[in-house]
Design a protein around this motif. Structure first.
Motif, PDB file in Angstrom:
ATOM      1  N   HIS A 154       0.799  -1.224   0.000  1.00 14.82           N
ATOM      2  CA  HIS A 154       0.000   0.000   0.000  1.00 14.82           C
ATOM      3  C   HIS A 154       0.835   1.279   0.000  1.00 14.82           C
ATOM      4  CE1 HIS A 154      -4.126  -1.474   0.308  1.00 14.82           C
ATOM      5  NE2 HIS A 154      -3.594  -2.513   0.936  1.00 14.82           N
ATOM      6  N   ARG A 155       2.053   1.228   0.490  1.00 11.60           N
ATOM      7  CA  ARG A 155       2.863   2.449   0.517  1.00 11.60           C
ATOM      8  C   ARG A 155       3.239   2.930  -0.882  1.00 11.60           C
ATOM      9  NH1 ARG A 155       5.584   4.493   5.125  1.00 11.60           N
ATOM     10  NH2 ARG A 155       4.963   3.435   7.048  1.00 11.60           N
ATOM     11  N   ILE A 156       2.999   2.087  -1.882  1.00 12.75           N
ATOM     12  CA  ILE A 156       3.304   2.506  -3.245  1.00 12.75           C
ATOM     13  C   ILE A 156       2.485   3.739  -3.640  1.00 12.75           C
ATOM     14  CG2 ILE A 156       1.591   1.068  -4.430  1.00 12.75           C
ATOM     15  CD1 ILE A 156       3.748   0.452  -6.526  1.00 12.75           C
ATOM     16  N   ALA A 157       1.321   3.917  -3.003  1.00 12.82           N
ATOM     17  CA  ALA A 157       0.500   5.091  -3.300  1.00 12.82           C
ATOM     18  C   ALA A 157       1.188   6.376  -2.842  1.00 12.82           C
ATOM     19  CB  ALA A 157      -0.862   4.960  -2.632  1.00 12.82           C
ATOM     20  N   GLU A 158       2.070   6.268  -1.836  1.00  4.48           N
ATOM     21  CA  GLU A 158       2.760   7.435  -1.308  1.00  4.48           C
ATOM     22  C   GLU A 158       4.150   7.605  -1.915  1.00  4.48           C
ATOM     23  OE1 GLU A 158       2.955   6.886   2.899  1.00  4.48           O
ATOM     24  OE2 GLU A 158       0.869   6.213   3.045  1.00  4.48           O
ATOM     25  N   THR A 159       4.880   6.524  -2.035  1.00  8.74           N
ATOM     26  CA  THR A 159       6.290   6.630  -2.432  1.00  8.74           C
ATOM     27  C   THR A 159       6.573   6.030  -3.803  1.00  8.74           C
ATOM     28  OG1 THR A 159       6.759   4.588  -1.202  1.00  8.74           O
ATOM     29  CG2 THR A 159       7.108   6.670  -0.055  1.00  8.74           C
ATOM     30  N   GLY A 160       5.574   5.454  -4.450  1.00  6.65           N
ATOM     31  CA  GLY A 160       5.748   4.944  -5.797  1.00  6.65           C
ATOM     32  C   GLY A 160       6.655   3.728  -5.865  1.00  6.65           C
ATOM     33  N   GLU A 161       6.960   3.319  -7.082  1.00 10.01           N
ATOM     34  CA  GLU A 161       7.919   2.243  -7.328  1.00 10.01           C
ATOM     35  C   GLU A 161       9.157   2.861  -7.944  1.00 10.01           C
ATOM     36  OE1 GLU A 161       8.080  -2.231  -9.214  1.00 10.01           O
ATOM     37  OE2 GLU A 161       6.748  -0.769 -10.160  1.00 10.01           O
TER      38      GLU A 161
ATOM     39  N   LEU B  80      25.642   2.563 -11.362  1.00  5.67           N
ATOM     40  CA  LEU B  80      24.318   3.172 -11.367  1.00  5.67           C
ATOM     41  C   LEU B  80      24.265   4.245 -12.443  1.00  5.67           C
ATOM     42  CD1 LEU B  80      21.521   3.370  -9.925  1.00  5.67           C
ATOM     43  CD2 LEU B  80      22.511   5.250  -8.592  1.00  5.67           C
ATOM     44  N   LEU B  81      23.303   4.118 -13.333  1.00  2.69           N
ATOM     45  CA  LEU B  81      23.118   5.104 -14.403  1.00  2.69           C
ATOM     46  C   LEU B  81      22.201   6.222 -13.928  1.00  2.69           C
ATOM     47  CD1 LEU B  81      23.735   5.703 -17.425  1.00  2.69           C
ATOM     48  CD2 LEU B  81      21.600   4.499 -17.957  1.00  2.69           C
ATOM     49  N   HIS B  82      21.043   5.849 -13.441  1.00  2.00           N
ATOM     50  CA  HIS B  82      20.103   6.788 -12.839  1.00  2.00           C
ATOM     51  C   HIS B  82      18.966   5.994 -12.198  1.00  2.00           C
ATOM     52  CE1 HIS B  82      18.309   7.089 -17.166  1.00  2.00           C
ATOM     53  NE2 HIS B  82      17.845   6.018 -16.560  1.00  2.00           N
ATOM     54  N   THR B  83      18.065   6.701 -11.543  1.00  2.00           N
ATOM     55  CA  THR B  83      16.935   6.075 -10.859  1.00  2.00           C
ATOM     56  C   THR B  83      15.664   6.805 -11.257  1.00  2.00           C
ATOM     57  OG1 THR B  83      18.357   5.518  -8.977  1.00  2.00           O
ATOM     58  CG2 THR B  83      15.978   5.435  -8.608  1.00  2.00           C
ATOM     59  N   THR B  84      14.588   6.040 -11.394  1.00  2.20           N
ATOM     60  CA  THR B  84      13.292   6.638 -11.719  1.00  2.20           C
ATOM     61  C   THR B  84      12.263   6.258 -10.659  1.00  2.20           C
ATOM     62  OG1 THR B  84      12.551   4.765 -13.074  1.00  2.20           O
ATOM     63  CG2 THR B  84      13.806   6.512 -14.181  1.00  2.20           C
ATOM     64  N   ARG B  85      11.171   6.999 -10.685  1.00  4.91           N
ATOM     65  CA  ARG B  85      10.032   6.707  -9.803  1.00  4.91           C
ATOM     66  C   ARG B  85       8.775   6.761 -10.644  1.00  4.91           C
ATOM     67  NH1 ARG B  85       5.887   9.261  -7.219  1.00  4.91           N
ATOM     68  NH2 ARG B  85       5.428   8.780  -5.028  1.00  4.91           N
ATOM     69  N   LYS B  86       7.874   5.800 -10.438  1.00  4.06           N
ATOM     70  CA  LYS B  86       6.601   5.827 -11.150  1.00  4.06           C
ATOM     71  C   LYS B  86       5.446   5.629 -10.185  1.00  4.06           C
ATOM     72  CE  LYS B  86       6.363   0.913 -12.439  1.00  4.06           C
ATOM     73  NZ  LYS B  86       6.345  -0.048 -13.565  1.00  4.06           N
ATOM     74  N   GLU B  87       4.260   6.007 -10.637  1.00  5.51           N
ATOM     75  CA  GLU B  87       3.045   5.854  -9.845  1.00  5.51           C
ATOM     76  C   GLU B  87       2.550   4.402  -9.918  1.00  5.51           C
ATOM     77  OE1 GLU B  87       2.015   8.341  -7.951  1.00  5.51           O
ATOM     78  OE2 GLU B  87       3.716   9.472  -8.744  1.00  5.51           O
ATOM     79  N   PRO B  88       1.591   4.037  -9.055  1.00  7.07           N
ATOM     80  CA  PRO B  88       1.082   2.663  -9.077  1.00  7.07           C
ATOM     81  C   PRO B  88       0.489   2.289 -10.437  1.00  7.07           C
ATOM     82  CG  PRO B  88       0.389   3.784  -7.077  1.00  7.07           C
ATOM     83  CD  PRO B  88       1.005   4.829  -7.955  1.00  7.07           C
ATOM     84  N   VAL B  89       0.716   1.043 -10.842  1.00  9.84           N
ATOM     85  CA  VAL B  89       0.207   0.534 -12.121  1.00  9.84           C
ATOM     86  C   VAL B  89      -1.159  -0.116 -11.952  1.00  9.84           C
ATOM     87  CG1 VAL B  89       0.613  -1.136 -13.972  1.00  9.84           C
ATOM     88  CG2 VAL B  89       2.520   0.207 -13.050  1.00  9.84           C
ATOM     89  N   LEU B  90      -1.341  -0.857 -10.867  1.00  7.23           N
ATOM     90  CA  LEU B  90      -2.554  -1.666 -10.696  1.00  7.23           C
ATOM     91  C   LEU B  90      -3.616  -0.891  -9.918  1.00  7.23           C
ATOM     92  CD1 LEU B  90      -0.938  -5.127  -9.863  1.00  7.23           C
ATOM     93  CD2 LEU B  90      -1.683  -4.232 -12.089  1.00  7.23           C
ATOM     94  N   ALA B  91      -4.659  -0.485 -10.619  1.00  6.91           N
ATOM     95  CA  ALA B  91      -5.765   0.228  -9.989  1.00  6.91           C
ATOM     96  C   ALA B  91      -6.843  -0.759  -9.576  1.00  6.91           C
ATOM     97  CB  ALA B  91      -6.340   1.263 -10.956  1.00  6.91           C
ATOM     98  N   PRO B  92      -7.599  -0.448  -8.522  1.00  9.17           N
ATOM     99  CA  PRO B  92      -8.682  -1.349  -8.106  1.00  9.17           C
ATOM    100  C   PRO B  92      -9.706  -1.518  -9.226  1.00  9.17           C
ATOM    101  CG  PRO B  92      -8.255   0.319  -6.430  1.00  9.17           C
ATOM    102  CD  PRO B  92      -7.490   0.725  -7.646  1.00  9.17           C
TER     103      PRO B  92
END
Length: 293
Positions: A174-181, A191-203
């Motif tokens: 559930h914390r993916i809603a706050e901190t993403g993946e 390390l080249l770089h890092t990304t962050r994305k929003e949740p993929v699986l919606a209810p």
């Protein structure tokens, strides 16, 4: 000294195959780095793999439903030129039961159970959960369920098992809603770089509906704990020294600590389009690897 020739391995356009947003950028960067670069479909019958100093798997995004063909091609290609990443790594990482191996080696991972065709499904009753295939990409055949949605989850399991697919059952983090993946991208061991994305699986989104694989993707500054986890996970990979590229995807557990969701070692999107300078760094690593061939 002859100019190295590098194949950037992709897939033919077709249903379910997304265009590669990084290919043109990477072709130009490899050329600028001093090599000849060509985009080649992995199943191109006329491809002369022996004519390349290096073949780098980049966007063979139909491999999940052509796994036997793909791994047979990888074996042939690796017998003719250097293949990044090598077939042994592809086979190990293509089967996500490696999460159990990582856990046994002390790497924090998302808790995972595996349901093979014919096995009875015991589904969570106290929390939301995710069902997805052991071999998959881009959220294909993945869905999120509430504890009262066992009937819908079993429908997904029946269809997956009918196709011979082993399923993974994981708690929904559930914390993916706050901190993403977050995705930590490595090329040439760095390390080249890092990304962050929003949740993929919606209810309520069915497993067989097409999903956006990388919603809200943006660059991210990794924390020390995220970087340490990624390095720990990669060190546990059999044949880690042979990795040309890698992506480590992490989310936070209920206590806020990062855990590995998966290692992307077959054909990960490296998100070079988010930072074009990264294409130059990746290209230089590929050209250096070609020189070793």
């Amino acid at each position: 000294m002859p100019q190295p020739k590098i194949a950037l391995v992709t897939a033919r356009p077709g249903p379910g195959v997304n265009p590669d947003p990084d290919m043109e950028l990477l072709l130009a960067a490899v050329t600028a780095a001093g090599a000849r670069a060509e985009a080649v479909a992995w199943d191109e019958a006329e491809a002369d793999w022996a004519g390349y100093d290096l073949a780098v798997i980049r966007s063979s995004w139909d491999y999940t439903w052509r796994w036997a063909e793909f791994t047979a091609w990888a074996d042939r290609c690796a017998g003719l030129t250097r293949l990044g990443n090598p077939p042994s790594v592809l086979r190990w990482s293509g089967d996500k039961s490696y999460l159990g191996e990582l856990r046994d080696r002390g790497v924090p991972v998302v808790p995972t159970r595996y349901l093979r065709p014919g096995e009875e499904a015991e589904l969570p009753r106290q929390h939301e959960f995710v069902v997805k295939p052991i071999l998959g990409a881009g959220a294909r055949f993945a869905a999120r369920y509430r504890p009262d949605q066992h009937q819908q989850a079993r429908e997904q399991l029946r269809q997956m098992h009918a196709e011979g697919l082993t399923a993974m059952v994981q708690p929904y983090m559930h914390r993916i809603a706050e901190t993403g993946e977050r995705a930590l991208v490595f090329v040439g061991g760095r390390l080249l770089h890092t990304t962050r994305k929003e949740p993929v699986l919606a209810p309520g989104v069915r497993f067989d509906e097409r999903k956006t694989a990388h919603p809200g993707i943006r660059l991210w500054s990794p924390t020390e704990s995220e970087l340490a986890l990624a390095e720990q996970a990669l060190a546990a990979v059999p044949g880690a020294a042979e990795l040309l590229y890698a992506r480590v995807d992490v989310v936070d557990d209920d206590q806020g600590a990062p855990v590995v969701t998966e290692l992307e070692l077959v054909e990960p999107n490296l998100f070079l389009h988010l930072r074009p300078a990264a294409a130059r760094t990746a290209a230089e690593a590929f050209v250096a690897a070609a020189g070793l061939g």
